[in-house]
Design a protein around this motif. Structure first.
Motif, short mmCIF file in Angstrom:
data_model
loop_
_atom_site.label_atom_id
_atom_site.label_comp_id
_atom_site.label_asym_id
_atom_site.label_seq_id
_atom_site.Cartn_x
_atom_site.Cartn_y
_atom_site.Cartn_z
N ALA A 409 -7.68 6.84 -20.05
CA ALA A 409 -8.84 6.22 -20.61
C ALA A 409 -9.94 7.40 -20.77
O ALA A 409 -10.77 7.06 -21.68
CB ALA A 409 -9.34 5.40 -19.50
N LYS A 410 -9.76 8.24 -20.09
CA LYS A 410 -10.92 9.52 -20.33
C LYS A 410 -10.68 9.94 -21.88
O LYS A 410 -11.82 10.17 -22.30
CB LYS A 410 -10.64 10.62 -19.29
CG LYS A 410 -11.26 11.93 -19.50
CD LYS A 410 -11.34 12.88 -18.48
CE LYS A 410 -9.87 13.52 -18.48
NZ LYS A 410 -9.91 14.44 -17.31
N TRP A 411 -9.48 10.35 -22.12
CA TRP A 411 -9.25 10.81 -23.52
C TRP A 411 -9.61 9.75 -24.56
O TRP A 411 -9.87 10.06 -25.86
CB TRP A 411 -7.89 11.61 -23.55
CG TRP A 411 -7.91 12.64 -22.78
CD1 TRP A 411 -7.01 12.73 -21.62
CD2 TRP A 411 -8.56 13.63 -22.44
NE1 TRP A 411 -7.15 14.04 -21.06
CE2 TRP A 411 -8.19 14.43 -21.67
CE3 TRP A 411 -9.82 14.42 -23.55
CZ2 TRP A 411 -8.86 15.82 -21.09
CZ3 TRP A 411 -10.12 15.43 -23.36
CH2 TRP A 411 -9.90 16.21 -22.09
N LEU A 412 -9.26 8.48 -24.27
CA LEU A 412 -9.48 7.45 -25.28
C LEU A 412 -11.02 7.50 -25.39
O LEU A 412 -11.41 7.21 -26.56
CB LEU A 412 -8.92 6.34 -24.86
CG LEU A 412 -7.36 6.20 -24.80
CD1 LEU A 412 -7.13 4.50 -24.05
CD2 LEU A 412 -6.91 6.11 -26.14
N CYS A 413 -11.62 7.49 -24.42
CA CYS A 413 -13.13 7.54 -24.41
C CYS A 413 -13.68 8.54 -25.31
O CYS A 413 -14.87 8.45 -25.84
CB CYS A 413 -13.89 7.31 -23.03
SG CYS A 413 -15.46 7.19 -22.94
N SER A 414 -13.11 9.77 -25.23
CA SER A 414 -13.57 10.88 -25.86
C SER A 414 -13.18 10.87 -27.42
O SER A 414 -13.53 11.86 -27.96
CB SER A 414 -12.88 12.25 -25.25
OG SER A 414 -11.60 12.38 -25.60
N LYS A 415 -12.35 9.89 -27.73
CA LYS A 415 -11.87 9.61 -29.25
C LYS A 415 -11.29 10.71 -29.45
O LYS A 415 -11.33 11.13 -30.75
CB LYS A 415 -13.30 9.41 -30.20
CG LYS A 415 -14.34 8.86 -29.53
CD LYS A 415 -13.93 7.23 -29.73
CE LYS A 415 -14.79 6.17 -29.16
NZ LYS A 415 -14.45 4.72 -29.18
N CYS A 416 -10.19 11.22 -28.79
CA CYS A 416 -9.37 12.41 -29.37
C CYS A 416 -8.60 11.81 -30.20
O CYS A 416 -7.98 10.64 -30.10
CB CYS A 416 -8.85 13.02 -27.77
SG CYS A 416 -7.42 12.41 -27.27
N LYS A 417 -8.08 12.67 -31.13
CA LYS A 417 -6.86 12.45 -31.98
C LYS A 417 -5.75 13.13 -31.84
O LYS A 417 -4.60 12.74 -32.69
CB LYS A 417 -7.45 12.58 -33.53
CG LYS A 417 -8.76 11.83 -33.87
CD LYS A 417 -8.15 10.31 -33.85
CE LYS A 417 -9.22 9.51 -34.51
NZ LYS A 417 -8.92 8.10 -34.21
N ILE A 418 -5.75 14.02 -31.01
CA ILE A 418 -4.40 14.75 -30.53
C ILE A 418 -4.41 14.82 -29.05
O ILE A 418 -4.96 15.46 -28.42
CB ILE A 418 -4.40 16.32 -31.22
CG1 ILE A 418 -4.38 16.29 -32.84
CG2 ILE A 418 -3.13 16.79 -30.56
CD1 ILE A 418 -4.57 17.48 -33.35
N LEU A 419 -3.23 14.05 -28.60
CA LEU A 419 -3.13 13.92 -27.24
C LEU A 419 -1.76 14.51 -26.66
O LEU A 419 -0.71 14.16 -27.12
CB LEU A 419 -3.10 12.42 -26.61
CG LEU A 419 -3.18 12.22 -25.02
CD1 LEU A 419 -4.14 12.70 -24.32
CD2 LEU A 419 -2.79 10.76 -24.98
N ILE A 420 -1.79 15.62 -25.68
CA ILE A 420 -1.00 16.21 -25.09
C ILE A 420 -0.60 15.66 -23.91
O ILE A 420 -1.91 15.78 -23.11
CB ILE A 420 -1.14 17.61 -25.16
CG1 ILE A 420 -1.43 18.02 -26.62
CG2 ILE A 420 -0.11 18.40 -24.51
CD1 ILE A 420 -2.13 19.64 -26.59
#
Length: 502
Positions: A409-420
């Motif tokens: 959820a943290k990275w979804l909230c940050s709107k990241c486009k590349i998730l490792i």
């Protein structure tokens, strides 16, 4: 009753806002290996902590060796012949191996009680370690041990207590296949000597191999106790989640979009000329044995480890990523292998963990929009089905699967486009695994790129669009879905074969 070394009957435990255990019972026979199964949050750890004396039960009774007992504290549990090996290691890094094994119980000699019999201490430690297949000097500082070796020291400590009952909470999670084989040999030996084992693991194939019976918990309640040899893994899953799991890996097919990430000749102290491309709408799997460099690759791309040479291009533009902040600004997120130590601040609330990577997006003129922060955190808790009484709940109180959802959820909230994502489902129950996979599906359907590192080959084969295989800091092979087999992955992972990548 005589055939049971332990009876836990109608155990209840309630925490603020959470009924953790409701009339839970467990009967452990002498000399058996008994699995305790259930999703994260089902109550397994709470039951073990009550047995260990770390928690006090609200009601119910405990009978050890035909005697009704009230376990007062961990020391009392040890005196009753109960040892618990927790998933979270308790090895003290500033002590050596032998001191850790006999912590608080160092053998004494001579007329003065303060004289420590170091010779006996080291000899007995060496014997215990040898039984576990670990050949290290007991004088070795624990800080120099690998995680797998620290786990074995924990097991040796339990054995040194001459326990009649040993509970193991995810004991194989940090171990290699060879180390797991050694552990199973020790478990068989303990069983032959009449020691009883409570075995907690999300690796159900291990349960099938090593356990005699299994008790299943769901939502803090007993679902049933079954004979392992007379039932199938699918039966246990049905009991654990309350529904059929026809598809363990709900892979969706998403048309591959443009290139989003290109790594060219990336070299660090652990990596050698790594080159590959990743695309919008794909899950790119990274496979390899322990020490192959998978986690180091993730950290290098995320700016956490220094790069000696090579280039990283994001959407066709060279990106200088000298620290994680720069990587986040470029739209890269990292869910680390150690979610508790590196992915979360456990003492902070669910809300604060979800929004911490997007403070700038939630602020205007340096002032945080508290209302927007609350709404966003509530949205992700709802969308990701994070089981928590409130967004203000401390993250340490969540189950492993829900903690992993908070990191996502943290990275979804940050709107990241590349998730490792490194070991996306380690220590997570089978039901939560499917939910994590579905979240990854949603990410790629919405145009993200997912790079998934995993030690679980079925997971990689089930969810990846392509797999890159690493060996000793290099990429030795690339497999398309048509080439996916465990044999092909292992061929490249062991260094027996390699081919150049386009």
């Amino acid at each position: 009753m005589q055939s049971y070394i332990l009876v836990m009957e109608d155990i209840e435990k309630e925490f603020p806002g959470v009924k953790a255990l409701q009339k839970v019972s467990l009967k452990l026979k002498r000399g058996e290996v008994h699995a305790l199964l259930g999703e994260n949050g089902a109550g397994k750890s709470t039951l073990l902590k009550i047995l260990a004396g770390a928690y006090k039960k609200d009601s119910g009774q405990i009978i050890v060796d035909s005697q009704k007992v009230e376990i007062k504290n961990p020391r009392h549990a040890q005196e009753l012949g109960i040892a618990i090996i927790y998933q979270e290691l308790s090895v003290l890094p500033y002590l050596n191996v032998a001191e850790n094994i006999f912590l608080g119980r160092l053998p004494r000699r001579g007329p003065y009680p303060r004289w420590i019999d170091w010779k006996k201490c080291y000899e007995e430690s060496a014997e215990l370690l040898e039984r576990l297949g670990l050949k290290i000097d007991p004088r070795t500082p624990a800080s120099q041990l690998k995680v797998a070796e620290q786990q074995v020291v924990e097991i040796a400590k339990a054995l040194s207590l001459n326990a009649k009952i040993i509970a193991m909470d995810e004991p194989t999670a940090p171990l290699t296949p060879r180390e797991i084989d050694n552990l199973f040999k020790v478990i068989h030996l303990l069983k032959e000597q009449g020691v009883s084992i409570i075995y907690v693991s999300h690796r159900l194939s291990e349960v099938k191999e090593i356990c005699d019976r299994a008790t299943v918990l769901r939502d803090g309640q007993n679902v049933g106790t079954v004979n392992v040899k007379e039932t199938e893994i699918a039966d246990w899953i049905r009991m654990m989640v309350g529904r059929e799991l026809d598809q363990m890996f709900p892979k969706v097919s998403v048309p591959r979009g443009p290139e989003t990430l290109r790594v060219s000749n990336l070299t660090t102290s652990k990596l050698k000329n790594i080159s590959f491309r990743a695309y919008q709408g794909e899950i790119l799997g990274i496979a390899g044995l322990v020490g192959a460099g998978r986690t180091e690759l993730a950290r290098a791309i995320f700016g956490a480890d220094p790069v000696q040479q090579g280039q990283i291009l994001i959407n066709g533009k060279v990106a200088v990523l000298s620290n994680p902040r720069e990587a986040i600004d470029k739209g890269i997120g990292l869910v680390p292998e150690d979610r508790k130590g590196q992915g979360l601040v456990l003492s902070m609330s669910v809300k604060d963990n979800i929004t911490m990577a997007n403070m700038e997006g939630l602020s205007k003129f340096g002032k945080l929009n508290l209302s927007l922060e609350k709404d966003l955190a509530s949205k992700y808790v709802k969308d990701l089905k994070i089981a928590t009484p409130s967004i203000y709940q401390e993250t340490v109180n969540l189950s492993g699967g829900n903690q992993q959802k908070v990191v996502l959820a943290k990275w979804l909230c940050s709107k990241c486009k590349i998730l490792i994502i490194d070991e996306p489902t380690r220590g997570i129950d089978v039901g939560a695994k499917v939910e994590i996979y579905e979240l990854l599906n949603e990410l790629v359907k919405n145009g993200a790129t997912v790079i998934m590192i995993s030690s679980e080959l079925p997971e990689l084969l089930g969810m990846s669009d392509r797999i890159l295989v690493m060996h000793e800091g290099r990429i030795t092979g690339e497999l398309s879905r048509e080439q996916f087999t465990e044999e092909n992955v292992m061929l490249y992972a062991t260094g027996y074969a390699s081919h150049s990548l386009n």
